[in-house]
Structure formats: structure tokens, C-alpha cells
Design a protein around this motif. Structure first.
Motif, short mmCIF file in Angstrom:
data_model
loop_
_atom_site.label_atom_id
_atom_site.label_comp_id
_atom_site.label_asym_id
_atom_site.label_seq_id
_atom_site.Cartn_x
_atom_site.Cartn_y
_atom_site.Cartn_z
N THR A 252 0.88 -1.09 -0.15
CA THR A 252 -0.05 -0.08 -0.09
C THR A 252 0.92 1.18 0.05
N THR A 256 1.67 3.96 -3.13
CA THR A 256 0.91 5.21 -2.74
C THR A 256 1.97 6.15 -3.36
N ASN A 261 -1.34 7.96 -8.53
CA ASN A 261 -2.66 7.85 -8.00
C ASN A 261 -3.52 8.61 -9.27
N THR A 274 -2.89 3.91 -10.39
CA THR A 274 -3.32 3.63 -9.21
C THR A 274 -3.30 2.20 -8.96
N ALA A 278 -3.84 1.51 -2.77
CA ALA A 278 -3.54 2.84 -3.08
C ALA A 278 -4.87 3.66 -3.03
N THR A 279 -5.62 3.16 -3.64
CA THR A 279 -6.98 3.99 -3.83
C THR A 279 -7.48 3.85 -2.43
N ASN A 282 -5.84 6.19 0.13
CA ASN A 282 -6.13 7.61 -0.17
C ASN A 282 -7.06 8.15 -0.10
N GLU A 283 -8.36 7.48 -0.29
CA GLU A 283 -9.67 8.07 -0.17
C GLU A 283 -10.62 7.50 0.82
N GLU A 286 -11.73 10.06 3.33
CA GLU A 286 -12.53 11.16 2.70
C GLU A 286 -13.72 10.82 2.23
#
Length: 327
Positions: A252, A256, A261, A274, A278-279, A282-283, A286
Motif C-alpha cells: 500500500t 501510494t 494515484n 493507481t 493505494a486507492t 488515499n480515499e 475522505e
């Protein structure tokens, strides 16, 4: 005679008592190990159920289009997993293409060519690579490897393969530095100690008599390795490779940092991309809304399936090789 009979009877009782204790301990050990095995299965089942439950809203909304769609737009709540799946598979395959030859070469050198005084220091140095945190690899890749590739390696590859059919598409575009190619190199370095350690250990299990016999009839070192060492240890070598592949699929933080990304599929391996892990990294913090969160969980479920299928295929391959070796 009465005393002798009494003594014999006492010895019998002591033996029966000792056997009873051993039997009780064996029974406890048997059920304890069975319990631990069931705990592993329960944990695996719990993880699977949790992933399926969390992914259901996204899978029911998008269906199979979720797997075959490239679009990833949280604003319009249109999600597709094709770009992360593509990035995960491509980076892992490239990492294996780079890491396997290097790992096997190091293992062969350590077991066949390296002086005895250097084997332990080099072996320890290789194994220490496995203890470096992945975020350190990511920082190193971002601040050192990516600028180096951008300034020296990627322009060279773009110029060399510019007129070569097929390959010119793989090495085209501006040299970003970060991208799928950079992530694959970082992954190759990360899986190297795992594959090297396993292959070195299995190479050391080859009976010295086999190698000495081959050298005795005039075989070179390469012929001994190719015809004796690798066939004898092929099951262990494949197991080590699959261990490294499992690490590459799920990595990961290091990926990243250096992959860019970008939720898109590009023909060029120099372009940003990506991966699934990693996705999610990152998200996930959020993610706003149930559908967005469910889509990220669905990505995790897909990664789980990919890893399971890869490891299952590896196990099947090892099983067939073992049966072929027994015939």
C-alpha cells in the motif's frame, strides 16, 4: 510370590496411570490445535462476510459494470474498479519480471559462487531489506528514485523504443518520474528479500553428492544450477515467488507514494496510475456517503479475491509438481 505379584500389579497401575496422563495430554493437544485451526477459518470467514456486506450497496448499484468501468468520480457517484485492478496487476507483474531474475541470481551466487566469508554478511544484508518499513521505501522512491528515473532512465527508454512497434506504446509520453514503472521497481526491491531468502534456503537443501557428481562428469556451474539445483528445488522456488507476489499485490504505502494515484488506464507504463490498495488508502478517510464507502470496500473485496485466486493457483501448481515428482 505374593510380594512379586504385588510389585507387578503396582507397576501395571503406574504404567496405566502414566499412559492415561499421556493420553489426556495428547487429547488436549489435539483439541487445542483443532481449535486454533478453526479460529483461523472463522477469522477468514468473518473477513469475507464483512467485505461482502460492505460491498453489497456498490455491487448491487453498478453490478458487473463496477469491475469493467474505468470511471471513478465521487462527485457524480460513478465508480468503476477497472483502473485500480489494472494498476494492481500490471505493477505486480512488472515487479515479478524484475525481481525474480535478480532474486534467483542472488540466491545462486550465495549458494554456489560466493566465498564462505561473505555468505553470511550478504545474506544478512538481504534479509534486512525485509525489515525496512514500506513507508521508507515510498519516501526513498519519491525523493530519490523518481527524480533519477525522470532525469536519466525514462528519457532514454522513450528515445530507444520510439521507433520499435508495440514497445513504443509502452514507453511513450513525458517522463513524469512517478508512475507504474517506478512503482514496479519499488515493489521489485521490496519482494526481493522474500524470494531470495526462500530460494537460498531451498537451494541449500540440495544434496552435495548430486552437485559433486555433476561437477565430476565435467558440468559447468550453470549446468549444475540449471539441471540439478533448479529441478530439485522447483517446488520451493515457486513457493517463494508466490510469497513475493502476494506481498506485491497487497502493498500500500510504498506504491501510494510513487504511482501517481491517477484513476485512468494508460498504454504507457511510464504514465501515472493507481492500485486497489493505494486507492483505499488515499480515499477511505475522505469517503462521504454510503455508496462511496461501499465502493472502496468493494475494491478491497476484489483485491481479496485476486489474492485468493493467485495463491490457490500457486497451491494447485505446487500440488501438481509434487505429484509429478513422485511418479
Amino acid at each position: 510370590m505374593t510380594e512379586l505379584a504385588t510389585i507387578i500389579e503396582q507397576e501395571r497401575d503406574l504404567r496405566a496411570l502414566a499412559l492415561g496422563r499421556l493420553s489426556s495430554r495428547d487429547l488436549v493437544f489435539k483439541w487445542a490445535t483443532r481449535f486454533f485451526a478453526l479460529v483461523v477459518l472463522l477469522l477468514l470467514g468473518g473477513v469475507t462476510i464483512a467485505l461482502v456486506h460492505g460491498a453489497l450497496p456498490a455491487l448491487s448499484t453498478f453490478g458487473l459494470d463496477f469491475v469493467f468501468t474505468e470511471t471513478w468520480n465521487p462527485v457524480t457517484e460513478k465508480f468503476g474498479a477497472l483502473a485500480p485492478i489494472y494498476g494492481t496487476l500490471v505493477t505486480s507483474i512488472l515487479a515479478m519480471l524484475i525481481g525474480i531474475p535478480v532474486s534467483l541470481g542472488i540466491a545462486i551466487f550465495l549458494t554456489e559462487l560466493c566465498p564462505m566469508t561473505l555468505r553470511r554478511p550478504i545474506g544478512i544484508a538481504i534479509e534486512l531489506l525485509a525489515g525496512i518499513p514500506s513507508i521508507i521505501y515510498g519516501i526513498w522512491g519519491l525523493f530519490f528514485l523518481a527524480p533519477f528515473l525522470q532525469a536519466n532512465v525514462q528519457p532514454f527508454l522513450i528515445a530507444v523504443f520510439a521507433d520499435v512497434p508495440l514497445l513504443n506504446g509502452l514507453f511513450k509520453g513525458p517522463p513524469y518520474g512517478i508512475g507504474i514503472f517506478t512503482a514496479a521497481i519499488v515493489l521489485a526491491i521490496m519482494v526481493l528479500p522474500f524470494i531470495t531468502s526462500v530460494t537460498r534456503d531451498v537451494f541449500n537443501t540440495v544434496p552435495p553428492m548430486l552437485k559433486e557428481s555433476a561437477y565430476g562428469i565435467g558440468c559447468t556451474t550453470w549446468e549444475v544450477v540449471w539441471n540439478i539445483v533448479l529441478p530439485y528445488t522447483r517446488t520451493g522456488v515457486i513457493g517463494g515467488v508466490m510469497l513475493g507476489l502476494g506481498r506485491a499485490l497487497g502493498e500500500t504505502m510504498a506504491v501510494t507514494f510513487v504511482i501517481g494515484n491517477a484513476h485512468r488506464i494508460s498504454q504507457s507504463i511510464l504514465a501515472p496510475g493507481t492500485t486497489i490498495s493505494a486507492t483505499i488508502a488515499n480515499e477511505f478517510t475522505e469517503a462521504v456517503g454510503d455508496l462511496y464507502t461501499s465502493s472502496l470496500v468493494a475494491l478491497g473485496f476484489i483485491l481479496f479475491i485476486i489474492t485468493f485466486l493467485v495463491l490457490a493457483a500457486a497451491r494447485l501448481m505446487l500440488y501438481r509438481l509434487e505429484n509429478k515428482g513422485k511418479r
